[in-house]
Structures are given as structure tokens and as C-alpha cells.
Design a protein around this motif. Structure first.
Motif, short mmCIF file in Angstrom:
data_model
loop_
_atom_site.label_atom_id
_atom_site.label_comp_id
_atom_site.label_asym_id
_atom_site.label_seq_id
_atom_site.Cartn_x
_atom_site.Cartn_y
_atom_site.Cartn_z
N LEU A 149 44.34 40.41 48.74
CA LEU A 149 43.65 39.17 49.10
C LEU A 149 44.54 38.26 49.94
O LEU A 149 44.06 37.57 50.85
CB LEU A 149 43.21 38.43 47.83
N ILE A 150 45.84 38.24 49.65
CA ILE A 150 46.77 37.42 50.43
C ILE A 150 46.75 37.86 51.89
O ILE A 150 46.93 37.04 52.80
CB ILE A 150 48.19 37.52 49.83
N GLY A 151 46.50 39.13 52.14
CA GLY A 151 46.44 39.64 53.50
C GLY A 151 45.14 39.35 54.22
O GLY A 151 45.02 39.62 55.43
N LEU A 152 44.15 38.81 53.51
CA LEU A 152 42.87 38.45 54.11
C LEU A 152 42.84 36.96 54.40
O LEU A 152 43.71 36.21 53.99
CB LEU A 152 41.72 38.82 53.16
N SER A 153 41.81 36.52 55.10
CA SER A 153 41.67 35.09 55.38
C SER A 153 40.20 34.70 55.37
O SER A 153 39.31 35.55 55.52
CB SER A 153 42.30 34.73 56.74
N GLY A 154 39.95 33.41 55.20
CA GLY A 154 38.59 32.88 55.25
C GLY A 154 37.67 33.52 54.23
O GLY A 154 38.09 33.90 53.13
N PRO A 155 36.38 33.68 54.58
CA PRO A 155 35.40 34.24 53.64
C PRO A 155 35.77 35.63 53.13
O PRO A 155 35.43 35.98 52.01
CB PRO A 155 34.11 34.28 54.46
N ALA A 156 36.46 36.41 53.95
CA ALA A 156 36.85 37.75 53.50
C ALA A 156 37.71 37.67 52.25
O ALA A 156 37.69 38.59 51.42
CB ALA A 156 37.61 38.48 54.61
N ARG A 157 38.44 36.58 52.10
CA ARG A 157 39.28 36.41 50.92
C ARG A 157 38.49 35.89 49.75
O ARG A 157 38.45 36.50 48.69
CB ARG A 157 40.46 35.48 51.23
N TRP A 158 37.86 34.72 49.91
CA TRP A 158 37.26 34.10 48.73
C TRP A 158 35.89 34.66 48.35
O TRP A 158 35.38 34.37 47.29
CB TRP A 158 37.22 32.58 48.86
N GLU A 159 35.28 35.48 49.22
CA GLU A 159 34.05 36.14 48.83
C GLU A 159 34.30 37.54 48.28
O GLU A 159 33.35 38.22 47.87
CB GLU A 159 33.10 36.21 50.04
N ASP A 160 35.54 37.97 48.28
CA ASP A 160 35.88 39.28 47.73
C ASP A 160 35.62 39.27 46.23
O ASP A 160 35.90 38.28 45.54
CB ASP A 160 37.37 39.56 48.01
N PRO A 161 35.10 40.36 45.68
CA PRO A 161 34.81 40.40 44.24
C PRO A 161 36.05 40.25 43.36
O PRO A 161 35.91 39.94 42.18
CB PRO A 161 34.15 41.78 44.04
N HIS A 162 37.23 40.44 43.93
CA HIS A 162 38.45 40.29 43.13
C HIS A 162 39.09 38.92 43.32
O HIS A 162 40.20 38.69 42.83
CB HIS A 162 39.46 41.38 43.49
N TRP A 163 38.41 38.02 44.03
CA TRP A 163 38.92 36.65 44.12
C TRP A 163 38.98 36.06 42.71
O TRP A 163 38.05 36.22 41.92
CB TRP A 163 38.01 35.81 45.00
N PRO A 164 40.08 35.38 42.35
CA PRO A 164 40.19 34.83 40.99
C PRO A 164 38.98 33.99 40.61
O PRO A 164 38.55 33.12 41.36
CB PRO A 164 41.46 33.96 41.07
N GLY A 165 38.41 34.26 39.46
CA GLY A 165 37.24 33.54 38.99
C GLY A 165 35.96 34.33 39.13
O GLY A 165 34.98 34.07 38.41
N HIS A 166 35.95 35.32 40.06
CA HIS A 166 34.78 36.17 40.17
C HIS A 166 34.74 37.17 39.01
O HIS A 166 35.78 37.58 38.49
CB HIS A 166 34.81 36.96 41.50
N ARG A 167 33.56 37.55 38.66
CA ARG A 167 33.41 38.60 37.64
C ARG A 167 33.27 39.94 38.36
O ARG A 167 32.52 40.07 39.32
CB ARG A 167 32.19 38.34 36.77
#
Length: 202
Positions: free
Chosen positions: A183-201
Motif C-alpha cells: 500500500l505504501i507503494g500505491l497512491s491516491g484511491p489505489a491505496r485507500w480503496e484497496d481491500p487491505h487498507w487499514p480499517g477495511h474488512r
């Protein structure tokens, strides 16, 4: 004559000496020994010590003196990477060395060259300490200024994304950390919309 602990602290920590380099040279023999022994306790983090070195402009000292400081930092860093229980945690020492030299590159190169269990365990501990800041596009310690933060953060992020997965993929406890590194290697929506973004189930 050695300085009393409180006076030594006020000496290295003060940002307004007229000649910071002369002050640092005066205290360095005593200061170095205490640093290696883990006896220097900054208020916020060891990056504060690195800033003290930077304010002293040690890299501009006469060659013999600057080489001695460089050799000390590199020896301390390499030894700590191989020490299962270093007096100063490796992630804290990297912040010190990076702030002292205005770059993380040579220190990360040493880490990359040491491919065994102890440096890899330190790497897992470092990612755990750094992930929150890096996922917020911030350096995981307070930078000297915005320009330093951007440069150091870029160096650290690039290195982690490129090298850490290979080092950590065989460690059973590092599954979540590997997702954080990706995730650190991603940016923008690709990061926070990823299913492994902290807080996602997931």
C-alpha cells in the motif's frame, strides 16, 4: 573533563550555538560512547541527535575529522543491524543517521547487503514502527524541513517497496506488514480503496 549528564544534554540539544561544529567536536568523544550505550534519551526520538550532527556541519570539517565521524556512524549502524538487541532500536538509529547526513541511501544500502535473520527481524520491527506515517505520506519521524521530509521519505519508501517484500515474505508473522508495504507503494484511491487498507474488512 566529562560533562555532567544534564549539561551534556543541554549542550548537544541547543540549536543556537554560534559555532555548533566546535561544540560538537568538544563533546563528541563522551557523546559517542553514551550514544552507543543507549544512554542518550532525547525527548522525542533519536532523530534529534541526528539534527545536532547536521547543525554541526560535520561533513564540512577537515577530512580527518569528518572521516572519523563517518566511520563512527557507519560502524555503529552496521553493528546494530547485526545485534539481536541493540541499545538503540534500528529504526531509531536510521532516523539519526539519515538526519545527520541528509540522506537515507547509504544506510539502507548497508541494510540491504546484510541478508540474514537479525537484520530481517529489525526490518519487520521498523516497518511496524514506520507504516502509520508512510501510509499518510509522511516521514515516520519529524524532518528538519519539508524539503528534507520529501527527499528522505521518497528514499525510504522506494527502498522499502523494492526490497522489504523479498526480505520478509518468508516470515510467518509478516503477512499484514507485506500488505502495508504494498500500500505504501500505491497512491491516491489505489491505496485507500484497496481491500487491505487499514480499517477495511477483508
Amino acid at each position: 573533563m566529562p560533562l555532567a549528564p544534564d549539561l551534556l544534554r543541554r549542550t548537544w540539544d541547543a540549536p543556537d550555538w554560534a559555532d555548533q561544529g566546535a561544540v560538537l567536536r568538544r563533546i563528541l568523544p563522551q557523546f559517542a560512547g553514551l550514544l552507543v550505550g543507549g544512554e542518550v534519551k532525547p525527548m522525542f526520538g533519536m532523530y534529534e541527535v541526528g539534527r545536532s550532527f547536521a547543525r554541526g556541519h560535520w561533513q564540512l570539517w577537515p577530512r580527518r575529522q569528518s572521516s572519523a565521524v563517518r566511520e563512527f556512524l557507519h560502524a555503529w549502524w552496521a553493528h546494530s543491524l547485526l545485534d539481536p538487541a541493540p541499545a538503540v532500536p534500528v529504526h531509531e538509529l536510521l532516523a539519526l543517521c539519515a538526519e545527520a547526513s541528509s540522506t537515507a541511501v547509504p544506510w539502507l544500502a548497508v541494510w540491504e547487503s546484510l541478508d540474514n535473520e537479525v537484520p530481517d527481524r529489525h526490518l519487520a520491527e521498523a516497518v511496524t514502527a514506520w507504516e502509520y506515517g508512510l501510509l499518510g505520506d509522511q516521514l515516520p519521524w519529524d524532518a528538519w524541513d519539508d524539503e528534507d521530509e520529501s527527499g528522505l521519505r521518497g528514499e525510504l519508501t522506494t527502498w522499502l517497496v523494492r526490497h522489504a517484500p523479498t526480505r520478509l515474505h518468508t516470515r510467518e508473522e509478516c503477512g499484514t506488514l507485506l500488505h502495508r508495504i504494498r500500500l505504501i507503494g500505491l497512491s491516491g484511491p489505489a491505496r485507500w480503496e484497496d481491500p487491505h487498507w487499514p480499517g477495511h474488512r477483508y
